[in-house]
Design a protein around this motif. Structure first.
Motif, PDB file in Angstrom:
ATOM      1  N   GLY A  59       0.779  -1.229   0.000  1.00  0.00           N
ATOM      2  CA  GLY A  59       0.000   0.000   0.000  1.00  0.00           C
ATOM      3  C   GLY A  59       0.808   1.276   0.000  1.00  0.00           C
ATOM      4  N   GLN A  60       2.137   1.158  -0.036  1.00  0.00           N
ATOM      5  CA  GLN A  60       3.007   2.329  -0.006  1.00  0.00           C
ATOM      6  C   GLN A  60       3.682   2.516  -1.360  1.00  0.00           C
ATOM      7  OE1 GLN A  60       3.642   4.513   2.743  1.00  0.00           O
ATOM      8  NE2 GLN A  60       1.827   3.473   3.531  1.00  0.00           N
ATOM      9  N   LEU A  61       3.767   3.765  -1.824  1.00  0.00           N
ATOM     10  CA  LEU A  61       4.522   4.079  -3.025  1.00  0.00           C
ATOM     11  C   LEU A  61       6.006   4.087  -2.670  1.00  0.00           C
ATOM     12  CD1 LEU A  61       4.581   5.047  -5.995  1.00  0.00           C
ATOM     13  CD2 LEU A  61       4.346   7.377  -5.128  1.00  0.00           C
ATOM     14  N   VAL A  62       6.781   3.172  -3.240  1.00  0.00           N
ATOM     15  CA  VAL A  62       8.181   3.018  -2.827  1.00  0.00           C
ATOM     16  C   VAL A  62       9.178   3.430  -3.898  1.00  0.00           C
ATOM     17  CG1 VAL A  62       7.739   1.249  -1.086  1.00  0.00           C
ATOM     18  CG2 VAL A  62       8.113   0.562  -3.480  1.00  0.00           C
ATOM     19  N   ALA A  63       8.723   3.627  -5.142  1.00  0.00           N
ATOM     20  CA  ALA A  63       9.628   4.063  -6.205  1.00  0.00           C
ATOM     21  C   ALA A  63       8.814   4.481  -7.412  1.00  0.00           C
ATOM     22  CB  ALA A  63      10.598   2.947  -6.598  1.00  0.00           C
ATOM     23  N   THR A  64       9.404   5.303  -8.252  1.00  0.00           N
ATOM     24  CA  THR A  64       8.851   5.591  -9.566  1.00  0.00           C
ATOM     25  C   THR A  64       9.960   5.419 -10.590  1.00  0.00           C
ATOM     26  OG1 THR A  64       9.240   7.952  -9.208  1.00  0.00           O
ATOM     27  CG2 THR A  64       7.019   7.147  -8.839  1.00  0.00           C
ATOM     28  N   SER A  65       9.571   5.241 -11.845  1.00  0.00           N
ATOM     29  CA  SER A  65      10.556   5.028 -12.901  1.00  0.00           C
ATOM     30  C   SER A  65      10.068   5.620 -14.206  1.00  0.00           C
ATOM     31  CB  SER A  65      10.832   3.537 -13.084  1.00  0.00           C
ATOM     32  OG  SER A  65      11.801   3.323 -14.103  1.00  0.00           O
TER      33      SER A  65
ATOM     34  N   LEU B  53      15.132  -3.728   4.013  1.00  0.00           N
ATOM     35  CA  LEU B  53      15.715  -4.407   5.162  1.00  0.00           C
ATOM     36  C   LEU B  53      16.162  -5.806   4.763  1.00  0.00           C
ATOM     37  CD1 LEU B  53      12.999  -3.387   7.788  1.00  0.00           C
ATOM     38  CD2 LEU B  53      15.180  -2.244   7.299  1.00  0.00           C
ATOM     39  N   PRO B  54      17.279  -6.285   5.289  1.00  0.00           N
ATOM     40  CA  PRO B  54      17.754  -7.621   4.927  1.00  0.00           C
ATOM     41  C   PRO B  54      16.861  -8.726   5.486  1.00  0.00           C
ATOM     42  CG  PRO B  54      19.143  -6.671   6.649  1.00  0.00           C
ATOM     43  CD  PRO B  54      18.205  -5.594   6.204  1.00  0.00           C
TER      44      PRO B  54
ATOM     45  N   ARG C  51      16.500  12.168  12.014  1.00  0.00           N
ATOM     46  CA  ARG C  51      16.473  10.730  12.320  1.00  0.00           C
ATOM     47  C   ARG C  51      15.041  10.268  12.611  1.00  0.00           C
ATOM     48  NH1 ARG C  51      19.686   7.400  10.628  1.00  0.00           N
ATOM     49  NH2 ARG C  51      17.693   6.803   9.731  1.00  0.00           N
ATOM     50  N   THR C  52      14.309  11.062  13.366  1.00  0.00           N
ATOM     51  CA  THR C  52      12.935  10.706  13.734  1.00  0.00           C
ATOM     52  C   THR C  52      12.040  10.605  12.506  1.00  0.00           C
ATOM     53  OG1 THR C  52      13.192  11.753  15.908  1.00  0.00           O
ATOM     54  CG2 THR C  52      10.940  11.417  15.104  1.00  0.00           C
ATOM     55  N   GLN C  53      12.088  11.620  11.644  1.00  0.00           N
ATOM     56  CA  GLN C  53      11.208  11.619  10.478  1.00  0.00           C
ATOM     57  C   GLN C  53      11.651  10.591   9.430  1.00  0.00           C
ATOM     58  OE1 GLN C  53       9.648  15.234   8.841  1.00  0.00           O
ATOM     59  NE2 GLN C  53       9.976  16.412  10.722  1.00  0.00           N
ATOM     60  N   LEU C  54      12.940  10.388   9.268  1.00  0.00           N
ATOM     61  CA  LEU C  54      13.406   9.358   8.340  1.00  0.00           C
ATOM     62  C   LEU C  54      12.986   7.969   8.809  1.00  0.00           C
ATOM     63  CD1 LEU C  54      17.017  10.640   7.553  1.00  0.00           C
ATOM     64  CD2 LEU C  54      15.133  10.483   5.919  1.00  0.00           C
ATOM     65  N   ASP C  55      13.089   7.731  10.109  1.00  0.00           N
ATOM     66  CA  ASP C  55      12.692   6.424  10.650  1.00  0.00           C
ATOM     67  C   ASP C  55      11.192   6.193  10.503  1.00  0.00           C
ATOM     68  OD1 ASP C  55      15.297   5.867  11.267  1.00  0.00           O
ATOM     69  OD2 ASP C  55      15.084   6.121  13.438  1.00  0.00           O
ATOM     70  N   ALA C  56      10.390   7.246  10.683  1.00  0.00           N
ATOM     71  CA  ALA C  56       8.942   7.107  10.532  1.00  0.00           C
ATOM     72  C   ALA C  56       8.575   6.764   9.091  1.00  0.00           C
ATOM     73  CB  ALA C  56       8.243   8.390  10.969  1.00  0.00           C
ATOM     74  N   LEU C  57       9.208   7.443   8.134  1.00  0.00           N
ATOM     75  CA  LEU C  57       8.953   7.139   6.727  1.00  0.00           C
ATOM     76  C   LEU C  57       9.414   5.727   6.390  1.00  0.00           C
ATOM     77  CD1 LEU C  57       8.048   8.111   3.914  1.00  0.00           C
ATOM     78  CD2 LEU C  57      10.401   8.920   3.554  1.00  0.00           C
ATOM     79  N   GLY C  58      10.585   5.362   6.892  1.00  0.00           N
ATOM     80  CA  GLY C  58      11.114   4.030   6.624  1.00  0.00           C
ATOM     81  C   GLY C  58      10.239   2.932   7.203  1.00  0.00           C
ATOM     82  N   ALA C  59       9.712   3.155   8.399  1.00  0.00           N
ATOM     83  CA  ALA C  59       8.858   2.147   9.030  1.00  0.00           C
ATOM     84  C   ALA C  59       7.603   1.908   8.198  1.00  0.00           C
ATOM     85  CB  ALA C  59       8.486   2.594  10.442  1.00  0.00           C
ATOM     86  N   ALA C  60       7.046   2.961   7.611  1.00  0.00           N
ATOM     87  CA  ALA C  60       5.839   2.820   6.794  1.00  0.00           C
ATOM     88  C   ALA C  60       6.124   2.074   5.496  1.00  0.00           C
ATOM     89  CB  ALA C  60       5.261   4.198   6.488  1.00  0.00           C
TER      90      ALA C  60
ATOM     91  N   GLY D 283       8.803  -0.071   4.916  1.00  0.00           N
ATOM     92  CA  GLY D 283       9.654  -1.248   5.019  1.00  0.00           C
ATOM     93  C   GLY D 283      11.080  -0.961   4.608  1.00  0.00           C
ATOM     94  N   LYS D 284      11.530   0.265   4.895  1.00  0.00           N
ATOM     95  CA  LYS D 284      12.875   0.697   4.505  1.00  0.00           C
ATOM     96  C   LYS D 284      13.630   1.225   5.726  1.00  0.00           C
ATOM     97  CE  LYS D 284      11.908   2.092  -0.296  1.00  0.00           C
ATOM     98  NZ  LYS D 284      12.235   3.121  -1.310  1.00  0.00           N
ATOM     99  N   ARG D 285      14.928   1.437   5.517  1.00  0.00           N
ATOM    100  CA  ARG D 285      15.750   2.079   6.548  1.00  0.00           C
ATOM    101  C   ARG D 285      16.635   3.101   5.850  1.00  0.00           C
ATOM    102  NH1 ARG D 285      20.136   4.141   9.632  1.00  0.00           N
ATOM    103  NH2 ARG D 285      19.579   3.871  11.848  1.00  0.00           N
ATOM    104  N   TYR D 286      16.407   4.393   6.150  1.00  0.00           N
ATOM    105  CA  TYR D 286      17.101   5.473   5.464  1.00  0.00           C
ATOM    106  C   TYR D 286      18.386   5.893   6.190  1.00  0.00           C
ATOM    107  CZ  TYR D 286      13.044   6.111   2.423  1.00  0.00           C
ATOM    108  OH  TYR D 286      12.047   5.930   1.499  1.00  0.00           O
TER     109      TYR D 286
END
Length: 538
Positions: A47-53, A64-65, A310-319, A321-324
């Protein structure tokens, strides 16, 4: 979503390459059922937009590994969009063994006089040897105190202009310029109407070819640091600034209509950048560009700014499935390090690029000549110690300041050594009118900076590739482990492959995080300096 029938749904979505942190997706193109125009693609996961091309492949990175991911692809053209494709699922690989960081800066403006494109990062071999590329630089809006895009030249060559960077930006280089088949990474030519062109689209193509290569947007730099102090001043201003940068560069919501160009739009640059690099030069210090704003409160506010990122990057990453990534370019002089909370900022940074260069240069127009980045102190160094302590500029002192502290400068230390990435300059600083003295011009007087070179276009500065010092005129200081070049009149200080090897060995011996380069455009076509940097860490 079902789509509106104007764009057909992409088919044949496959995961062609899977690493511990990225998945490369490929698919068959969509078509327009009515009308014409460029078709671009959005990639969705949970449900999340994770990339465009802009094409039919993309690397979804910062994953995440050892995690399972499901992706679908959607074609779009203007306001029309297809349904999402049939999903494809895959599991990222296990986390690899820790290795030293190899990072470098890519200069936004390198595409002009230097004709250095993202494709050069590929053809020189640099892309396969780097972990992170910092794209330099984004600026801060003087009134809104946000990230922004513009097409306005800076007065970067004028060190006396306090407003040199005000409102300046290069959206044309970032996402408006048309790359042709000869200069693009994958051999495709841009069309004027596509949502994303320029360097950003080329970074995306690089990532599809090298999925383990990550990119950050670097904010600030020498000319664009004027308003950091204002942006970091309050909780509200920090939240506004950080969210604007994340919205523009991580979520990819680039403005349209900048200087009349149609490029940009919602999520047009989504998935390109894997994090943010903060290059504030310098908190709490008058040592930056003329006119920079600074305050004693910068010391604490800098830490709080990193915490907010760090806080906002982690919040975006959690939504998603990423780690920025959050990195920062940090100063090397103890007088500037004293304006940082060295014992606190490491908690928020993945690593710090310590700018262990520019310790000496022809801004001291009459000399004495000196090494740009001495690893160690030398009894022969004629410079006055930096007040209020008795130490001079060198890498040993810098490292001590960050890690164990320098009480005489009020520096507590406490920054993890394994998060320090040591800087390698791919350029040289020069003086002219230098007598030989007893050691080929070292520590001698000068009459001024060397004449400007064609590529650097700045007196006292030359790229490695345009200087290319002959071996017979290149010398080595075993005390500071530094190189210099002297032709009888001109004295140049910088790093040779021998000096790079010494710095790699130093980084390993001290348990540091790795090495970084400023900047890629200064290397030669065969990547001599980058190869030396990479080899020194192996």
């Amino acid at each position: 979503p079902a789509g509106d029938g104007k764009v057909t749904t992409p088919t044949g979505v496959t995961a062609s390459k899977v690493t511990s942190g990225a998945v490369v997706l490929n698919w068959q193109p969509s078509t327009l059922t009515t009308g014409d125009g460029p078709i671009a693609y959005k990639v969705w996961s949970n449900g999340q937009l994770v990339a465009t091309s802009m094409g039919t492949s993309v690397a979804v990175s910062s994953l995440l590994p050892g995690q399972n991911y499901t992706f679908s692809v959607q074609g779009y053209s203007g306001t029309h969009a297809s349904a999402q494709s049939a999903p494809v699922s895959t599991t990222t690989a296990a986390a690899p063994a820790q290795k030293p960081v190899r990072s470098a800066y890519f200069d936004q403006w390198g595409i002009y006089e230097n004709a250095y494109y993202p494709k050069n990062v590929d053809t020189s071999g640099a892309a396969g040897k780097l972990d992170v590329i910092h794209y330099a630089f984004a600026n801060i809006d003087p009134t809104k105190l946000t990230c922004f895009e513009a097409v306005k030249a800076s007065d970067s060559a004028n060190e006396s202009n306090p407003n040199a960077g005000d409102g300046a930006g290069d959206a044309y280089a970032d996402y408006q310029s048309d790359y042709n088949s000869g200069t693009s990474v994958d051999g495709s030519a841009d069309t004027w109407e596509q949502p994303l062109k320029g360097n950003f689209n080329q970074l995306r193509q690089l990532k599809a070819k090298y999925p383990n290569l990550r990119f950050t947007i670097s904010i600030g730099g020498w000319t664009y640091s004027k308003y950091f102090s204002d942006a970091a001043a309050t909780d509200a201003s920090r939240k506004t600034f950080v969210s604007s940068c994340i919205d523009m560069f991580l979520k990819g919501n680039l403005p349209t209509g900048v200087a009349g160009d149609a490029s940009g739009g919602a999520a047009s640059a989504a998935g390109i950048f894997d994090g943010v690099d903060i290059d504030w030069e310098y908190p709490g210090s008058a040592g930056g560009h003329t006119g920079n704003h600074y305050s004693p409160a910068d010391k604490q506010n800098y830490t709080l700014l990193l915490k907010e990122f760090r806080t906002q990057l982690d919040a975006l990453g959690a939504a998603q499935g990423k780690r920025y990534i959050l990195s920062a370019a940090l100063p090397s002089g103890q007088d500037k390090i004293a304006q940082l909370e060295t014992d606190k900022i490491g908690a928020y940074l993945d690593y710090a690029d310590v700018m262990s260069y520019d310790m000496h240069g022809s801004w001291d127009a009459k000399g004495p000549t000196n090494h740009q980045d001495p690893l160690h102190d030398s009894p022969a160094d004629p410079t006055t110690p930096i007040a209020p302590g008795t130490r001079k500029y060198n890498v040993d002192t810098t490292l001590a300041a960050y890690t164990t502290g320098l009480p005489e400068y009020g520096i507590p230390g406490g920054f993890p050594a394994n998060k320090i990435v040591l800087g390698i300059p791919f350029y040289w600083r020069g003086w002219t009118g230098v007598p030989a003295g007893s050691n080929y011009g070292l520590y001698q007087s000068a009459t001024g900076p060397t004449a400007a070179k064609p590529l650097s276009q700045e007196a006292g500065l030359a790229a490695w590739k345009e200087l290319n010092p002959p071996a017979a005129q290149t010398h080595w200081d075993p005390v500071t482990e530094s190189s210099w070049f002297y032709d009888g009149t001109n004295f140049w200080t910088g790093d040779t492959p021998q000096a790079v090897q010494a710095r790699g060995a130093y980084a390993k011996s001290k348990g540091l995080g790795g090495l970084f380069a400023f900047s890629l455009e200064n290397d030669d076509a065969s990547g001599t300096m980058l190869n030396s940097m990479d080899g020194s860490l192996r």
